[in-house]
Motif scaffolding. Structure first.
Motif, PDB file in Angstrom:
ATOM      1  N   GLU A 282       0.859  -1.178   0.000  1.00 50.18           N
ATOM      2  CA  GLU A 282       0.000   0.000   0.000  1.00 50.18           C
ATOM      3  C   GLU A 282       0.896   1.229   0.000  1.00 50.18           C
ATOM      4  O   GLU A 282       1.798   1.343   0.825  1.00 50.18           O
ATOM      5  CB  GLU A 282      -0.896  -0.011   1.232  1.00 50.18           C
TER       6      GLU A 282
ATOM      7  N   MET B  15      -7.775  -2.473   5.894  1.00 51.57           N
ATOM      8  CA  MET B  15      -7.884  -2.494   4.437  1.00 51.57           C
ATOM      9  C   MET B  15      -9.184  -3.132   3.976  1.00 51.57           C
ATOM     10  O   MET B  15      -9.815  -2.666   3.032  1.00 51.57           O
ATOM     11  CB  MET B  15      -6.681  -3.206   3.820  1.00 51.57           C
TER      12      MET B  15
ATOM     13  N   ASP C 167     -11.866  -3.080   5.645  1.00 53.07           N
ATOM     14  CA  ASP C 167     -12.887  -2.095   5.967  1.00 53.07           C
ATOM     15  C   ASP C 167     -12.949  -1.007   4.900  1.00 53.07           C
ATOM     16  O   ASP C 167     -14.006  -0.493   4.575  1.00 53.07           O
ATOM     17  CB  ASP C 167     -12.588  -1.486   7.342  1.00 53.07           C
ATOM     18  N   ASN C 168     -11.780  -0.662   4.350  1.00 50.90           N
ATOM     19  CA  ASN C 168     -11.737   0.369   3.320  1.00 50.90           C
ATOM     20  C   ASN C 168     -12.441  -0.062   2.039  1.00 50.90           C
ATOM     21  O   ASN C 168     -12.875   0.765   1.256  1.00 50.90           O
ATOM     22  CB  ASN C 168     -10.288   0.728   2.999  1.00 50.90           C
TER      23      ASN C 168
ATOM     24  N   GLY D  61     -13.076   2.260  11.001  1.00 51.45           N
ATOM     25  CA  GLY D  61     -12.496   2.707   9.744  1.00 51.45           C
ATOM     26  C   GLY D  61     -11.550   3.867   9.990  1.00 51.45           C
ATOM     27  O   GLY D  61     -11.835   4.740  10.803  1.00 51.45           O
TER      28      GLY D  61
ATOM     29  N   GLU E 219      -8.699   5.299   7.256  1.00 50.98           N
ATOM     30  CA  GLU E 219      -8.552   6.051   6.024  1.00 50.98           C
ATOM     31  C   GLU E 219      -9.569   5.558   5.007  1.00 50.98           C
ATOM     32  O   GLU E 219     -10.291   4.608   5.249  1.00 50.98           O
ATOM     33  CB  GLU E 219      -7.131   5.870   5.493  1.00 50.98           C
ATOM     34  N   ASP E 220      -9.567   6.210   3.879  1.00 45.90           N
ATOM     35  CA  ASP E 220     -10.503   5.817   2.839  1.00 45.90           C
ATOM     36  C   ASP E 220      -9.710   5.430   1.595  1.00 45.90           C
ATOM     37  O   ASP E 220      -8.880   6.191   1.117  1.00 45.90           O
ATOM     38  CB  ASP E 220     -11.432   6.990   2.536  1.00 45.90           C
ATOM     39  N   LEU E 221      -9.961   4.246   1.089  1.00 43.49           N
ATOM     40  CA  LEU E 221      -9.185   3.771  -0.050  1.00 43.49           C
ATOM     41  C   LEU E 221      -9.780   4.191  -1.387  1.00 43.49           C
ATOM     42  O   LEU E 221      -9.317   3.777  -2.434  1.00 43.49           O
ATOM     43  CB  LEU E 221      -9.083   2.237  -0.020  1.00 43.49           C
ATOM     44  N   SER E 222     -10.819   5.029  -1.350  1.00 46.15           N
ATOM     45  CA  SER E 222     -11.521   5.291  -2.606  1.00 46.15           C
ATOM     46  C   SER E 222     -10.652   6.025  -3.641  1.00 46.15           C
ATOM     47  O   SER E 222     -10.904   5.931  -4.827  1.00 46.15           O
ATOM     48  CB  SER E 222     -12.806   6.069  -2.340  1.00 46.15           C
TER      49      SER E 222
END
Lengths: 139, 299
Positions: free
Chosen positions: A72, B52, B54-55, B209, B211-214
């Motif tokens: 990542e 991850m 969760d993201n 949650g 961070e946001d993986l979007s």
């Protein structure tokens, strides 16, 4: 080197955190081929192959054997999640060979007490270790 | 009345038992530090895997996502109507002499079996105590799907991966809708608590949650990442449960052995008092005999 941006490299395996270090450049064994990472990289999640991770910090360069996993990249922090990782220089060739032989022997022995799947994993690991080690010496 | 010799023998045997208990306590306390360290070391990986997953929550829950067509989606599907097959992961110890450690886990397992009486039950058991118990249990629709014996106190990630593989296989083969989990959680050196909960389907509320993986780019694809992530997340979770149970077992054994050696000490004290009394009585007897014998001669 004042003010020069650096990458933070973390190599984490289920057993422990193997490495946490500031570096200049990282080459990841990504699924579709090797991938270079410099500071300021876009946010990225990559699948990793069994292979070699290299990093450069100033004039030092080191290699790790990585047993698959994920990487990542976010805000100049590169987190590598591998099943297992070993510093190439720390791999003991004799030990890896011995483990390879051991795994092969236990796989062919058909002993009920032996854990087949575990032995197979050991075999795979030993093979990669040897591969990384030998590749290194060929440079 | 017991003879002096008998009492001395008893004291001797209890003392040697006590010595053994003390040794076992010491072995456990030496191992527990390592077990705790192992738990500590494994935490970053497990935590990150959970974050991850969760993201990817949005993608997983999105009904048009390709994930819904995967067999692995069942691990996230809470709405599954087919509830005829359930699985249980039961973690016990290989050895006894650790207080109520095994008993509470087995009791919970028995309760689980009763609760799911009508369903097909598949159990993966870790630890000899649990396996022996389940083998003796004659209940219809109960299947021992897998066992792992003798892994403590050296539980490794490879073991967790094997358990995960078996669970994957089982869930596909028998269309399992739920996987439950029973193990002892390591609270502290002095206390362990039994955890009996649903492991799968996945409960998003359990992980916060961050961070946001979007915004991320995925290589080769989100789906591939998901498929790489899921088994690792499951293995990391199982690994954590194994380590928790391992540390809890050692802590339980330590406490049990400490209590036992203390009790042994009490018994030795009591027997020593008894020994002294008997010895005194014998001496008094002998003196009385000698004195009365002498008196008889004098008279």
């Amino acid at each position: 080197m004042a003010g020069k941006k650096k990458l933070k490299l973390q190599i984490i395996t289920p057993q422990k955190q193997v490495l946490d270090k500031e570096v200049d450049f990282i080459a990841l064994p990504a699924y579709n081929g090797e991938m270079g990472v410099l500071p300021g990289h876009v946010q990225y999640v990559a699948k990793l192959n069994y292979g070699v991770l290299r990093y450069k910090d100033g004039n030092t360069q080191e290699e790790f054997a990585i047993m698959g996993g994920l990487a990542e990249i976010a805000h100049d922090v590169v987190s590598v999640f591998a099943e297992d990782a070993a510093l190439a220089e720390e791999i003991d060739e004799a030990e890896a060979k011995q483990k390879l032989a051991q795994a092969k022997a236990s796989l062919s022995s058909h002993d009920a007490d032996i854990d087949m799947e575990l032995a197979e994993m050991e075999l795979k690991k030993a093979l990669l270790m040897l591969k990384v080690k030998n590749k290194k010496t060929k440079f | 009345m017991e003879s002096l010799r008998d009492i001395r023998q008893e004291i001797k045997s209890i003392k040697s038992t006590k010595q053994m208990m003390l040794t076992m306590k010491m072995i456990s306390s030496a191992r527990i530090k390592k077990a705790q360290q192992q738990m500590e070391d494994g935490r970053p990986f497990a935590k990150k895997m959970a974050v991850m997953i969760d993201n990817l929550r949005k993608d997983i829950q999105n009904p048009s996502s390709e994930i819904h067509n995967l067999p692995a989606y069942r691990f996230f599907d809470n709405s599954s109507t087919d509830k005829n097959s359930v699985a249980l992961v039961l973690i016990t110890a290989d050895k006894g002499l650790c207080g109520a450690f095994n008993a509470v886990a087995l009791r919970a397992a028995l309760k689980w079996v009763r609760e799911n009486d009508e369903k097909e039950k598949y159990i993966f058991v870790i630890g000899k105590k649990g396996r022996d118990f389940l083998r003796r249990l004659k209940v219809p629709r109960l299947h021992l799907a897998g066992e792992l014996i003798g892994i403590f106190p050296r539980a490794s990630y490879a073991h967790a991966a094997m358990i995960k593989d078996t669970l994957f296989e089982l869930s596909q083969k028998y269309n399992i809708s739920r996987v439950d989990l029973i193990y002892n959680d390591f609270k502290s050196m002095a206390s362990q608590s039994l955890i009996s909960k649903t492991f799968l389907p996945f409960n998003f509320n359990e992980i916060p949650g961050e961070e946001d993986l979007s915004d991320f780019i995925f290589e080769p694809s989100m789906l591939d990442i998901f498929l790489t992530l899921l088994p690792r997340y499951l293995s990391a979770s199982v690994y954590r449960f194994l380590l928790e149970s391992q540390a809890a077992e050692l802590a339980a054994r330590m406490n049990a052995m400490e209590a036992a050696s203390k009790n042994a000490g009490d018994i030795v004290d009591k027997l020593s008092v008894k020994l002294n009394k008997v010895r005194q009585a014998t001496i008094t007897n002998e003196i009385t005999e000698i004195v009365s014998g002498a008196n008889a001669i004098n008279n």
